[in-house]
Each structure stands twice: as C-alpha cells, then as structure tokens.
Motif scaffolding. Structure first.
Motif, PDB file in Angstrom:
ATOM      1  N   ARG A 179       3.657   1.585  11.439  1.00  0.00           N
ATOM      2  CA  ARG A 179       3.481   0.335  10.683  1.00  0.00           C
ATOM      3  C   ARG A 179       3.263  -0.835  11.629  1.00  0.00           C
ATOM      4  O   ARG A 179       2.441  -1.726  11.359  1.00  0.00           O
ATOM      5  CB  ARG A 179       4.712   0.090   9.810  1.00  0.00           C
ATOM      6  CG  ARG A 179       4.890   1.070   8.672  1.00  0.00           C
ATOM      7  CD  ARG A 179       3.943   0.803   7.541  1.00  0.00           C
ATOM      8  NE  ARG A 179       4.212  -0.466   6.885  1.00  0.00           N
ATOM      9  CZ  ARG A 179       3.497  -0.965   5.886  1.00  0.00           C
ATOM     10  NH1 ARG A 179       2.452  -0.281   5.436  1.00  0.00           N
ATOM     11  NH2 ARG A 179       3.797  -2.121   5.349  1.00  0.00           N
ATOM     12  N   SER A 184      -1.885   1.776   7.623  1.00  0.00           N
ATOM     13  CA  SER A 184      -1.561   1.590   6.212  1.00  0.00           C
ATOM     14  C   SER A 184      -0.617   2.696   5.742  1.00  0.00           C
ATOM     15  O   SER A 184      -0.429   3.705   6.415  1.00  0.00           O
ATOM     16  CB  SER A 184      -2.837   1.632   5.370  1.00  0.00           C
ATOM     17  OG  SER A 184      -3.464   2.903   5.466  1.00  0.00           O
ATOM     18  N   ARG A 185      -0.027   2.504   4.550  1.00  0.00           N
ATOM     19  CA  ARG A 185       0.880   3.518   4.018  1.00  0.00           C
ATOM     20  C   ARG A 185       0.153   4.829   3.768  1.00  0.00           C
ATOM     21  O   ARG A 185       0.695   5.909   4.009  1.00  0.00           O
ATOM     22  CB  ARG A 185       1.514   3.004   2.717  1.00  0.00           C
ATOM     23  CG  ARG A 185       2.470   1.837   2.904  1.00  0.00           C
ATOM     24  CD  ARG A 185       3.101   1.439   1.582  1.00  0.00           C
ATOM     25  NE  ARG A 185       4.018   0.334   1.750  1.00  0.00           N
ATOM     26  CZ  ARG A 185       5.300   0.454   2.065  1.00  0.00           C
ATOM     27  NH1 ARG A 185       5.817   1.675   2.244  1.00  0.00           N
ATOM     28  NH2 ARG A 185       6.077  -0.600   2.200  1.00  0.00           N
ATOM     29  N   ILE A 188      -0.396   6.530   7.124  1.00  0.00           N
ATOM     30  CA  ILE A 188       0.858   7.078   7.625  1.00  0.00           C
ATOM     31  C   ILE A 188       1.207   8.374   6.900  1.00  0.00           C
ATOM     32  O   ILE A 188       1.635   9.350   7.514  1.00  0.00           O
ATOM     33  CB  ILE A 188       1.991   6.047   7.466  1.00  0.00           C
ATOM     34  CG1 ILE A 188       1.754   4.851   8.405  1.00  0.00           C
ATOM     35  CG2 ILE A 188       3.349   6.675   7.757  1.00  0.00           C
ATOM     36  CD1 ILE A 188       2.734   3.723   8.206  1.00  0.00           C
TER      37      ILE A 188
END
Length: 276
Positions: A179, A184-185, A188
């Motif tokens: 992060r 980005s989520r 990840i």
C-alpha cells in the motif's frame, strides 16, 4: 539405549496405530484377497475392470465430476474464508456459523433437502413457475448438475480450513508495504494475497478431490442412478449383481489412484504447507 523422549511418543501412538490397522488395513487386505480369489484365483478381475467400457466411463465421469466439484468448492471456500478471516466481527461470526452448522446435519438429510429444493415439483421450480419465469419445470436432479451441486455444498466447509490456515499465517506488513508503494487493493489481492495463500488452495483442492472420489450417498440420491460414480458402482457390484471379485478389484484400483494422487501432491506441496 533408546531415549525416553522417543519411547513415550511411540507408546502414545501405539494404540492409534493399532486401531487404524484393525479398522482400515485389515479390511482392505480382505478386499484385496477377494479381488484375486473371486470367483476364481488370478488377476482376471483387474483385467475386466481395466478393459470394461462401462467401468471406464464410470471412472471418467467420476474424475470429471470430482474436478468440477473441486474447482467450485475451492473458489466458494476462498470467498467465504476471506470474509471469515478479514471481515468485520459480525461478518466473522455469521460466516463461522455458516461453516460449522453443516457439520451438525447428516449427509443424508442434506441430500434429501436438495431433492426437495430442486425436483420438478420442488421449491425452486414451483417458485419459478409461479413467478412466470418458466413454463416447464427445470430438470435439476437425477443428472450431473444435481450431483455436482450437492457434492459442492457438502465439501465447501472442508475446503475452508486449509485456506483459513494459510490466510491467518500471512504477514500484514507485506500488505502495508505494498500500500505504501502505491499498489491498489485489487493489485494487492491478485499479485500478493492470492499467491501467498497458494499452499492453502492446493491443500484444499487435494482434500476435496480425494474426499469426492469416495462419495456415495449424495450421487446416489441426487443422480437417481443416471450419474453413477465409482463408489456407487462398487456398491452395485457387491450388493446387487453380486460380483464381489470385480467390485473388490475396482475398490483396490480406486485406492491406488488415491494413493498416487496423495504421493504426487506431497511431492509438490510440503505437508507443513498444506495447513498454511
């Protein structure tokens, strides 16, 4: 002299090893004896089992259904486990109840529940017809669809635990670092989270596939005799034909296949990694 710290674990494991030998090894040796003595001595029953087109088709159907069930169950279990491990306290509690409650319901009850839900006059077809969505009942039981659905529902809880073990062993600092570097989520999740839980996914897939190979009650009820799998074939050969020699040889072949699968998976997945 043998150290006491070696003798004590051996003494503790002795009763367990004895029980497993009496409960599993001795009956299996009896099955192996049947396979080479009935109806006459020799390995002719294994030749029949390998060359019979009907038995070949049953094995292929079993592997196909088990592969589909494994993929569906592992994907569903991954989503459920993600919520269970990383969700809010309420989400974790609700998910945990959904995982544990199926263990309190017998496989027979669950199979008949699916029949009541999916049959031509079941709840789903009745509801769809009353809503005007369909004019004729959908055939959702006595075929492979019903078998796959029922088996997937049964094995999902078993796939959850290896995946949960893998997810709980992850180092949160890795995600914080990603992060911090601007990931980005979504990036990840797919590039870090999923690869780091690969051992749990493989462990769940192994457990589900091997477990599915021996399914009997669910395919027999939801398949209605039209999607016969290996376990049901063995039952038919031993209790209805009766052809004990052929049924025993198919049992031994199935056990050998399961053993080979376990050896291959243990070769590429360390036993410690199966639990995360």
């Amino acid at each position: 002299m043998i150290k006491s710290d070696v003798i004590k674990p051996a003494l503790l494991l002795g009763p367990l090893v004895l029980f497993l030998g009496l409960a599993y090894l001795v009956p299996f040796l009896g099955i192996m004896q049947w396979s080479v003595t009935l109806p006459e001595p020799g390995i002719g029953q294994y030749g029949r089992a390998v060359s019979d087109p009907l038995i070949q088709s049953v094995f292929l159907r079993t592997f196909r259904i088990c592969a589909i069930v494994t993929v569906c169950a592992v994907v569903a279990a991954y989503v459920i486990t993600y919520v269970w491990v990383r969700g809010t306290p309420f989400q974790r509690l609700a998910t945990e109840l959904c995982i544990l409650i199926p263990f309190w319901i017998s496989v027979l009850t669950r199979a008949f529940g699916w029949v009541a839900l999916l049959s031509n006059r079941g709840l789903l077809n009745t509801w769809f017809q009353s809503m005007g969505l369909i004019s004729e009942p959908l055939t959702m039981v006595r075929n492979e669809f019903g078998v796959i659905l029922g088996m997937t529902h049964f094995v999902i809880p078993f796939a959850v635990f290896p995946i949960a073990s893998a997810m709980r062993s992850l180092d949160e600092r890795v995600f914080l670092a990603a992060r911090g570097m601007g990931a980005s989520r979504t990036r990840i999740f797919w590039s870090i989270f999923v690869p780091m839980t690969k051992a749990g996914i493989l462990g769940a897939g192994l457990m589900v596939f091997v477990f599915s190979l021996g399914f009997f009650v669910t395919p027999a009820i939801l398949g209605g005799g039209r999607s016969v799998m290996v376990a049901e074939l063995i039952y038919l050969r031993i209790f209805q034909s009766p052809d004990w020699g052929l049924g025993a040889s198919v049992s031994v072949i199935l056990m050998l296949i399961v053993g080979v699968l376990l050896i291959l998976m243990m070769r590429f997945v360390r036993p410690k990694a199966l639990g995360g």
